[in-house]
Design a protein around this motif. Sequence first.
Motif, short mmCIF file in Angstrom:
data_model
loop_
_atom_site.label_atom_id
_atom_site.label_comp_id
_atom_site.label_asym_id
_atom_site.label_seq_id
_atom_site.Cartn_x
_atom_site.Cartn_y
_atom_site.Cartn_z
N GLY A 364 0.84 -1.19 0.00
CA GLY A 364 0.00 0.00 0.00
C GLY A 364 0.87 1.24 0.00
N ASP A 365 0.63 2.12 0.93
CA ASP A 365 1.41 3.36 1.00
C ASP A 365 2.50 3.29 2.08
N ARG A 366 2.84 2.08 2.51
CA ARG A 366 3.82 1.94 3.59
C ARG A 366 4.97 1.05 3.13
N THR A 367 6.19 1.46 3.48
CA THR A 367 7.38 0.69 3.15
C THR A 367 7.85 -0.09 4.38
N PHE A 368 8.01 -1.40 4.21
CA PHE A 368 8.50 -2.27 5.29
C PHE A 368 9.94 -2.65 4.97
N ASN A 369 10.85 -2.27 5.84
CA ASN A 369 12.28 -2.47 5.59
C ASN A 369 12.78 -3.79 6.17
N ASN A 370 13.79 -4.34 5.50
CA ASN A 370 14.52 -5.46 6.05
C ASN A 370 15.39 -4.95 7.19
N PHE A 371 15.80 -5.85 8.10
CA PHE A 371 16.65 -5.41 9.20
C PHE A 371 17.93 -4.79 8.65
N GLU A 372 18.21 -3.59 9.10
CA GLU A 372 19.35 -2.80 8.64
C GLU A 372 19.30 -2.56 7.13
N SER A 373 18.08 -2.70 6.54
CA SER A 373 17.84 -2.45 5.11
C SER A 373 18.80 -3.21 4.20
N ARG A 374 19.18 -4.40 4.61
CA ARG A 374 20.12 -5.20 3.83
C ARG A 374 19.39 -6.08 2.84
N ALA A 375 19.91 -6.20 1.63
CA ALA A 375 19.33 -7.05 0.60
C ALA A 375 20.26 -8.23 0.33
N TYR A 376 19.67 -9.44 0.17
CA TYR A 376 20.45 -10.64 -0.13
C TYR A 376 20.14 -11.20 -1.52
N GLY A 377 19.15 -10.61 -2.20
CA GLY A 377 18.78 -11.11 -3.52
C GLY A 377 18.01 -12.41 -3.43
N TRP A 378 18.08 -13.21 -4.50
CA TRP A 378 17.35 -14.47 -4.55
C TRP A 378 18.09 -15.52 -3.73
N ILE A 379 17.40 -16.04 -2.73
CA ILE A 379 18.00 -17.01 -1.81
C ILE A 379 17.01 -18.15 -1.55
N THR A 380 17.49 -19.21 -0.91
CA THR A 380 16.60 -20.32 -0.55
C THR A 380 15.84 -19.97 0.74
N TRP A 381 14.78 -20.73 1.01
CA TRP A 381 14.05 -20.55 2.27
C TRP A 381 14.97 -20.84 3.46
N ARG A 382 15.84 -21.82 3.31
CA ARG A 382 16.79 -22.13 4.38
C ARG A 382 17.68 -20.93 4.68
N GLU A 383 18.14 -20.27 3.61
CA GLU A 383 18.97 -19.08 3.78
C GLU A 383 18.17 -17.95 4.40
N ALA A 384 16.89 -17.85 4.05
CA ALA A 384 16.05 -16.77 4.58
C ALA A 384 15.92 -16.87 6.10
N ILE A 385 15.86 -18.10 6.61
CA ILE A 385 15.81 -18.28 8.07
C ILE A 385 17.17 -17.96 8.67
N LYS A 386 18.23 -18.43 8.02
CA LYS A 386 19.58 -18.24 8.57
C LYS A 386 19.93 -16.76 8.73
N VAL A 387 19.63 -15.96 7.70
CA VAL A 387 19.99 -14.54 7.75
C VAL A 387 18.85 -13.69 8.31
N SER A 388 17.70 -14.34 8.58
CA SER A 388 16.53 -13.67 9.15
C SER A 388 16.02 -12.56 8.25
N CYS A 389 15.72 -12.90 7.01
CA CYS A 389 15.24 -11.90 6.05
C CYS A 389 13.77 -11.58 6.29
N ASP A 390 13.48 -10.32 6.58
CA ASP A 390 12.11 -9.89 6.85
C ASP A 390 11.25 -9.83 5.59
#
Length: 655
Positions: A364-390
């Motif tokens: 909508g009109d709201r931006t939800f940021n990743n922790f420390e606004s870090r991007a990891y690109g295309w990753i696996t679900w396993r990696e998403a848990i490991k790095v805690s991607c929001d």
Amino acid sequence: MLASLAVLTLLAGVLLGRLGQLQLTDHPAGDATVAGPGTATVHLPALRGRILDRDGRPLVDNAARTDITIDRRTLADAEDGGRATVRRLAKALDLPFDRLWGRTTLCGAPGAADPPSCWSGSALVPVPIAEDVSARDAAAVTERPELYPGVAVTSQPVRAYPRAAGGGAPQTTGYLARPDAETVEASDGAITADDLVGATGLERQYDAQLRGTPGERVVRVDARGVAVEELSRTDPVPGADLVTTLDLPVQKSTERALADGVRQARDRGHRADTAAAVVLDLRDGGVVASASVPTYDPSVWSEGVSQGEYERLTTGDRSPLIDRVTGVAQPPASTFKAVTLPGAVAAGADLDDEVNCTASHRIGDRTFNNFESRAYGWITWREAIKVSCDTVFYRVAEDVWRDQGGLSARDDDGDALIDTARDLGLGETTGIDLPAESAGRIPGRAWKREWWESTKDASCAEARRGHPEISDRSRRDYLTALAQENCDSGYQFRPGDEANLSIGQGDVTATLLQMAQVYGTIATDGTEPSPHLVRATIASDGTRTGVDPPATREVDLPGESGELLRTALGDVVSRPGGTARSAFSGFPLRQWPVAGKTGTAEVYGKEDTAWFVSYAPTTRPRYVVAVVVSQGGTGGATAAPIAREIHEELAGVEE
């Protein structure tokens, strides 16, 4: 003449009637129960049972306190009411006469000293005129009995806390207090106002077993209300000991690790105002250790507590009496992703697909940021848990919200994230055998409307007022706009609500014990542990009776979500990029492999809350270790090192 005789007869009748009323019905506060004309029944409390750890080591014990008592019959027989004896006693004990004399008066009686100086106990028992006296003072009295008629030195059992310096789990075991009128009335005579009963913790939960069966004395009472002869006696039966699931060495280590971690967080500049840690045994759900900060020395209840200390113990949300393992629910932050991932699978996510971990995601009109606004690109679900991607989980939440019907959805049935959270036991108590447990909250559409209806008027008033007390204009405008939004449409369950839910933020709350239970379920591939604290009772005759642990239940972890989570949670601790890897650097993970998840909860107006929930060994899960530190910074920097120290103790115990 006849008129005068009638008046005298009437007065005599009134006096005799009043005397009978005083003897049979009217008694000062704390008096015993009258059993018949000229007799009374005196309640004899039983020796309270102890609270032991799993190997029989006392956490709460009984000790003897030396008191000096004075017999009320001797006072009543003395020409001066016993004042001379009390003066000599005051001098021998180096105590003020007024203090001791006030103790001889019955609370509520005419001319009595004000509470707590007066005696609130029974009028038919010797009055403890001086409590907890030294052996020297007691000897000085017993050596000269002719100077102290009616005075005796007695031994009074009191609660003792041999682990007060560490390992006693005071918030879990609880403390004793005088019962309220409702408790006395409901006990059907088993409890009197003079007794001590469990006020919190195990002392309260198992009060009936610990208290035992009271006895009684039936005494003859003279016209002065003084007991002059014992007619019969029934001795009390001591209470049973509780054998708990707590393990003293692990409990001591957990308390120490938590205190050390809080102190180190403060040294780094964090407030770290409250904290908790719990260890759960996955074999039967027994709580092996439970600790809270701030803590306190429970012996204050036996040794006497000042008004200032009482206020410190009982006032505010930082009260040391609060059990923060079971009694405080707060946003669990990214530890909740272990709930959202199975929810994503239930919603149709394919764990073989890659997911895009962007720096932010706009809903909508709201931006939800990743922790420390870090991007990891295309990753696996396993990696998403490991790095805690929001942002991966924000996208899941938005899809679930839309599939549910968006703003037009009438209820939560079919919402995969909410259903999964509730399936895993969140939003309801665990059922642990303690008297006060928070259920936490899984916020949904019905809850949102109820909350709005209860807060609408306040939100509208706040919007009109506009927060003039806030000098920062941007913050003032933000809060005013938020209040207006809550006033107008706060009942709506928006996509942002689902997004916050997906990462354990916003209105979702859970206790530390609930999250430990969730991770225990994941560790055992769906067998939910049932937390409990008591494993047996031991009667006064030595008979031991086992207490069966609560039944477990099986929870479905959809698809391969359980297996993937267990692998990914191990990566969090052991793999490069894992959010807890630095905390476990140098730890013997080969011998004691640990899996877990960090969490860093944002709290408006406060510092972040640090979480870490873990289990070990991953090869054969035995223990769950969960830690939370309010205003402690990040989970990886503050909570995970505390858990590491506890795991070090557990690894040694297992060996």
